[in-house]
Write a protein that holds these residues in place. Sequence first.
Motif, PDB file in Angstrom:
ATOM      1  N   LEU A  55      34.552  48.603  53.514  1.00 22.16           N
ATOM      2  CA  LEU A  55      33.326  47.821  53.600  1.00 22.16           C
ATOM      3  C   LEU A  55      33.701  46.443  54.124  1.00 22.16           C
ATOM      4  O   LEU A  55      34.414  45.701  53.454  1.00 22.16           O
ATOM      5  N   ASP A  56      33.240  46.124  55.323  1.00 18.18           N
ATOM      6  CA  ASP A  56      33.573  44.838  55.932  1.00 18.18           C
ATOM      7  C   ASP A  56      32.431  43.854  55.694  1.00 18.18           C
ATOM      8  O   ASP A  56      31.305  44.063  56.149  1.00 18.18           O
ATOM      9  N   PHE A  57      32.736  42.774  54.985  1.00 17.58           N
ATOM     10  CA  PHE A  57      31.761  41.746  54.633  1.00 17.58           C
ATOM     11  C   PHE A  57      31.874  40.507  55.527  1.00 17.58           C
ATOM     12  O   PHE A  57      31.357  39.456  55.194  1.00 17.58           O
ATOM     13  N   THR A  75      32.837  53.208  43.710  1.00 19.83           N
ATOM     14  CA  THR A  75      34.253  53.188  44.082  1.00 19.83           C
ATOM     15  C   THR A  75      35.066  54.027  43.107  1.00 19.83           C
ATOM     16  O   THR A  75      35.977  54.758  43.513  1.00 19.83           O
ATOM     17  N   LYS A  86      37.851  50.149  50.127  1.00 23.24           N
ATOM     18  CA  LYS A  86      38.531  48.858  50.249  1.00 23.24           C
ATOM     19  C   LYS A  86      37.558  47.868  50.890  1.00 23.24           C
ATOM     20  O   LYS A  86      36.683  48.254  51.658  1.00 23.24           O
ATOM     21  N   LEU A  87      37.725  46.593  50.554  1.00 25.15           N
ATOM     22  CA  LEU A  87      36.856  45.547  51.085  1.00 25.15           C
ATOM     23  C   LEU A  87      37.622  44.682  52.075  1.00 25.15           C
ATOM     24  O   LEU A  87      38.818  44.465  51.922  1.00 25.15           O
ATOM     25  N   SER A  88      36.899  44.169  53.066  1.00 24.69           N
ATOM     26  CA  SER A  88      37.519  43.235  54.010  1.00 24.69           C
ATOM     27  C   SER A  88      36.523  42.136  54.361  1.00 24.69           C
ATOM     28  O   SER A  88      35.324  42.283  54.165  1.00 24.69           O
ATOM     29  N   LEU A  90      35.908  39.156  53.100  1.00 23.90           N
ATOM     30  CA  LEU A  90      35.186  38.381  52.086  1.00 23.90           C
ATOM     31  C   LEU A  90      35.470  36.892  52.249  1.00 23.90           C
ATOM     32  O   LEU A  90      36.624  36.475  52.254  1.00 23.90           O
ATOM     33  N   PHE A  98      32.025  38.314  43.615  1.00 27.50           N
ATOM     34  CA  PHE A  98      32.662  39.525  43.103  1.00 27.50           C
ATOM     35  C   PHE A  98      33.392  39.241  41.788  1.00 27.50           C
ATOM     36  O   PHE A  98      33.300  40.023  40.839  1.00 27.50           O
ATOM     37  N   PHE A 107      38.737  46.068  43.337  1.00 24.27           N
ATOM     38  CA  PHE A 107      38.853  46.392  44.750  1.00 24.27           C
ATOM     39  C   PHE A 107      40.125  45.823  45.355  1.00 24.27           C
ATOM     40  O   PHE A 107      40.568  44.745  44.970  1.00 24.27           O
ATOM     41  N   ILE A 109      41.295  43.933  48.481  1.00 23.13           N
ATOM     42  CA  ILE A 109      40.584  43.075  49.428  1.00 23.13           C
ATOM     43  C   ILE A 109      41.543  42.647  50.527  1.00 23.13           C
ATOM     44  O   ILE A 109      42.656  42.195  50.244  1.00 23.13           O
TER      45      ILE A 109
END
Length: 128
Positions: A55-57, A75, A86-88, A90, A98, A107, A109
Amino acid sequence: MNQVLEVRPGLAGAAMAAGRVETLMLEGELSEQDLLELCDDLGRKLNRGTRQVVLDFGDVGHLNYRGVKPLMARTDAFRRAGGDVKLSGLSPYLAAIFRAAGAHDCFEIYPHMNDARAAFALARAPFV
């Protein structure tokens, strides 16, 4: 090859490529409802066999903290099925949201979506 999906505040998107790691590029201000819809979409992807999602934020300016806990639960479902989310991208502001929502250790990140996608490949790499 990786799949990148661009998701706008209404969560309408278009697939750009096909592959093992699916990347959802989020943008705008995400309401609690937007995040619940994202969780529903992730649930459908999980049921269709998707196991690795980024998930790209990077283009998200704000998100409602109430949508973080359902994202954490989704998740967990991915992890129970042998996958991960995975998050990216942020920003410090989003990272603080978060953390405030209790997701500080839930997560992985990464600064950029390519780093997060690469982390999936590294996890699968055979060690010699």
